[in-house]
Design an enzyme around this catalytic site. Structure first.
Site, PDB file in Angstrom:
ATOM      1  N   CYS A 151       0.835  -1.222   0.000  1.00 41.46           N
ATOM      2  CA  CYS A 151       0.000   0.000   0.000  1.00 41.46           C
ATOM      3  C   CYS A 151       0.864   1.264   0.000  1.00 41.46           C
ATOM      4  O   CYS A 151       0.713   2.128  -0.877  1.00 41.46           O
ATOM      5  CB  CYS A 151      -0.966  -0.037   1.170  1.00 41.46           C
ATOM      6  SG  CYS A 151      -0.226  -0.530   2.739  1.00 41.46           S
TER       7      CYS A 151
HETATM    8  N1  LIG Z   1      -4.440  -4.103   4.984  1.00 38.29           N
HETATM    9  C1  LIG Z   1      -3.884  -3.418   4.002  1.00 38.29           C
HETATM   10  O1  LIG Z   1      -4.092  -2.193   3.885  1.00 38.29           O
HETATM   11  C2  LIG Z   1      -3.000  -4.103   2.997  1.00 38.29           C
HETATM   12  C3  LIG Z   1      -2.604  -3.380   1.868  1.00 38.29           C
HETATM   13  C4  LIG Z   1      -1.767  -4.003   0.922  1.00 38.29           C
HETATM   14  C5  LIG Z   1      -1.347  -5.306   1.121  1.00 38.29           C
HETATM   15  N2  LIG Z   1      -1.736  -5.966   2.247  1.00 38.29           N
HETATM   16  C6  LIG Z   1      -1.272  -7.346   2.403  1.00 38.29           C
HETATM   17  O2  LIG Z   1      -2.352  -8.211   2.077  1.00 38.29           O
HETATM   18  C7  LIG Z   1      -2.300  -9.383   2.893  1.00 38.29           C
HETATM   19  C8  LIG Z   1      -3.608  -9.491   3.662  1.00 38.29           C
HETATM   20  O3  LIG Z   1      -3.746  -8.334   4.473  1.00 38.29           O
HETATM   21  P1  LIG Z   1      -5.020  -8.065   5.382  1.00 38.29           P
HETATM   22  O4  LIG Z   1      -4.867  -6.694   5.890  1.00 38.29           O
HETATM   23  O5  LIG Z   1      -6.250  -8.453   4.662  1.00 38.29           O
HETATM   24  O6  LIG Z   1      -4.745  -9.112   6.569  1.00 38.29           O
HETATM   25  P2  LIG Z   1      -5.779  -9.696   7.626  1.00 38.29           P
HETATM   26  O7  LIG Z   1      -6.928  -8.771   7.765  1.00 38.29           O
HETATM   27  O8  LIG Z   1      -4.979 -10.031   8.834  1.00 38.29           O
HETATM   28  O9  LIG Z   1      -6.291 -11.049   6.940  1.00 38.29           O
HETATM   29  C9  LIG Z   1      -5.439 -12.145   6.724  1.00 38.29           C
HETATM   30  C10 LIG Z   1      -6.247 -13.299   6.156  1.00 38.29           C
HETATM   31  O10 LIG Z   1      -5.362 -14.424   5.965  1.00 38.29           O
HETATM   32  C11 LIG Z   1      -5.885 -15.544   6.687  1.00 38.29           C
HETATM   33  N3  LIG Z   1      -4.760 -16.334   7.194  1.00 38.29           N
HETATM   34  C12 LIG Z   1      -3.852 -15.954   8.118  1.00 38.29           C
HETATM   35  N4  LIG Z   1      -2.952 -16.965   8.307  1.00 38.29           N
HETATM   36  C13 LIG Z   1      -3.331 -17.985   7.503  1.00 38.29           C
HETATM   37  C14 LIG Z   1      -2.848 -19.294   7.265  1.00 38.29           C
HETATM   38  N5  LIG Z   1      -1.762 -19.776   7.879  1.00 38.29           N
HETATM   39  N6  LIG Z   1      -3.521 -20.085   6.377  1.00 38.29           N
HETATM   40  C15 LIG Z   1      -4.616 -19.625   5.751  1.00 38.29           C
HETATM   41  N7  LIG Z   1      -5.137 -18.384   5.934  1.00 38.29           N
HETATM   42  C16 LIG Z   1      -4.499 -17.584   6.798  1.00 38.29           C
HETATM   43  C17 LIG Z   1      -6.716 -14.959   7.797  1.00 38.29           C
HETATM   44  O11 LIG Z   1      -7.647 -15.943   8.222  1.00 38.29           O
HETATM   45  P3  LIG Z   1      -8.301 -15.883   9.709  1.00 38.29           P
HETATM   46  O12 LIG Z   1      -9.114 -14.625   9.763  1.00 38.29           O
HETATM   47  O13 LIG Z   1      -9.160 -17.098   9.765  1.00 38.29           O
HETATM   48  O14 LIG Z   1      -7.130 -15.863  10.646  1.00 38.29           O
HETATM   49  C18 LIG Z   1      -7.384 -13.800   7.063  1.00 38.29           C
HETATM   50  O15 LIG Z   1      -8.429 -14.264   6.258  1.00 38.29           O
HETATM   51  C19 LIG Z   1      -1.088  -9.214   3.813  1.00 38.29           C
HETATM   52  O16 LIG Z   1       0.013  -9.876   3.262  1.00 38.29           O
HETATM   53  C20 LIG Z   1      -0.857  -7.704   3.815  1.00 38.29           C
HETATM   54  O17 LIG Z   1       0.477  -7.343   4.068  1.00 38.29           O
HETATM   55  C21 LIG Z   1      -2.566  -5.403   3.171  1.00 38.29           C
END
Ligand SMILES: NC(=O)c1ccc[n+]([C@@H]2O[C@H](COP(=O)([O-])OP(=O)(O)OC[C@H]3O[C@@H](n4cnc5c(N)ncnc54)[C@H](OP(=O)(O)O)[C@@H]3O)[C@@H](O)[C@H]2O)c1
Length: 339
Positions: A151
């Site tokens: 981001c």
């Molecule tokens: N948030 C942002 O603004 C943003 C922007 C750009 C990129 N990103 C990247 O995008 C990715 C997701 O970000 P997010 O903010 O959506 O994170 P998040 O809200 O913490 O969601 C993570 C997701 O991954 C699942 N997960 C975690 N560990 C897992 C495993 N071992 N096996 C299978 N599923 C698993 C979680 O499931 P549970 O809920 O069941 O634990 C949840 O559905 C990250 O790599 C982050 O760095 C995020």
């Protein structure tokens, strides 16, 4: 209809992806998964989806997901988790758009330093494409594995790309001061991001050590054809979503503001999601809230070029950009489902 799979469906970016994909006229979601203990309706997790998507979200059962006929898998998973799963899809000919950082950095020693673990599938790094459509549209068209940008890097790189591509040799100093909303940290529980900790509060963190700095350096260096290093200082501010980056650039011979704005408008003339503001005008995060736009304002102050960039971290900074990449990979209109 193109069938797609969403992994990490219970997270912030996964939820945004689902909402964008449901509105996309060319796409059907065939499977959703997370780290979930037992299958649960996604509409019970996110009641906003009741009657719209009542599909069950299950744990990552790769073979079952593949059987649903998905042709693209979106991995909205934490870094280090994506690289465990991406090869399983790729080996079956399913294209992957990974929202994590796992396939962004080409330098595996930088990956190890900033993400705390060695890379487990280096062999994919030579062909993974950095999914910033404004710079790599042609490469994205033929990609099998997209490393969706971070981001902060999305806002920072788009804010600097025109300047770097034309004036890299003249740059003497490059500082990026950045702010993010709390969703940038993901949906998982974390005391530091509790309401009482975040409300009426702000802080700088990982000054000069943030994992997005090498990503910004990598892409700006590639554009410049020379080594570029930025000083990157991120801050957390008490809003739910939005990123604002301010870049300060010290340059040998400062062009006029009007010349800079023309340079930026020309550079982005074919980019449907970058809006360059006229002289004296600067973007705010609410201008890009829930949209896939990156808005940019430029001026000169105290001998420095100052560039302000704004995105919604969950849309242009993650899920919207992932859909934009899918559109380009599949030959859909680049703006389909996003405007
Ligand atoms: N948030 C942002 O603004 C943003 C922007 C750009 C990129 N990103 C990247 O995008 C990715 C997701 O970000 P997010 O903010 O959506 O994170 P998040 O809200 O913490 O969601 C993570 C997701 O991954 C699942 N997960 C975690 N560990 C897992 C495993 N071992 N096996 C299978 N599923 C698993 C979680 O499931 P549970 O809920 O069941 O634990 C949840 O559905 C990250 O790599 C982050 O760095 C995020």
């Amino acid at each position: 209809m193109l069938k797609v799979i969403v992994c990490g469906a219970t997270g912030y970016t996964g939820f945004e992806l689902i909402k964008l994909l449901l509105k996309h006229p060319e796409v059907e979601i065939s499977a959703i998964s997370a780290k979930i203990e037992k299958p649960e309706r996604i509409s019970d997790i996110f009641p906003e989806l009741k009657g719209i998507l009542d599909m069950h979200c299950d744990e990552m059962k790769i073979q079952d997901m593949i059987k649903t006929g998905g042709r693209i898998a979106f991995l909205a998973l934490p870094h280090r988790v994506s690289m465990e799963f991406a090869p399983h899809f790729l080996e079956k000919g399913i294209k992957v758009i990974d929202l994590s950082a796992d396939f962004r950095l080409k330098d595996t020693s930088a990956y190890e330093k900033y993400y705390g673990q060695g890379h487990k599938c280096k062999e994919y790094l030579a062909t993974s494409v950095y999914g910033l459509p404004e710079l790599y549209n042609d490469k994205i068209k033929g990609a099998k594995l997209i490393a969706n940008p971070g981001c902060y890097p999305t806002a920072a790189i788009l804010s600097l790309a025109p300047l770097i591509s034309k004036k890299a040799g003249d740059i003497k100093e490059l500082i990026i001061d950045a702010k993010t909303g709390v969703t940038g940290a993901g949906r998982k529980a974390n005391l530091a991001f509790n309401f009482a900790e975040v409300a009426e509060n702000m802080w700088a963190y990982k000054i000069g050590t943030h994992q997005h700095a090498p990503e910004i350096d990598q892409e700006l260096s590639a554009l410049a054809g020379q080594n570029i290093k930025v000083l990157f200082v991120p801050h957390l501010v008490p809003v739910k979503r939005g990123i604002l980056t301010t870049a300060y650039v010290k340059i040998k011979k400062c062009p006029a503001v009007s010349e800079l704005i023309k340079l930026y408008k020309d550079f982005y003339k074919s980019a449907p999601f970058v809006r360059v503001y006229d002289e004296g005008k600067f973007p705010q995060t609410k201008d890009v809230y829930y949209s896939n736009f990156c808005d940019i304002g430029i001026t000169i102050a105290e001998g420095r070029i100052v560039i302000v960039g704004c995105i919604d971290n969950l849309i242009k900074g993650a899920s919207g950009q992932a859909v934009q990449n899918m559109n380009i990979m599949c030959g859909f209109k680049e703006t389909q489902g996003l405007l």
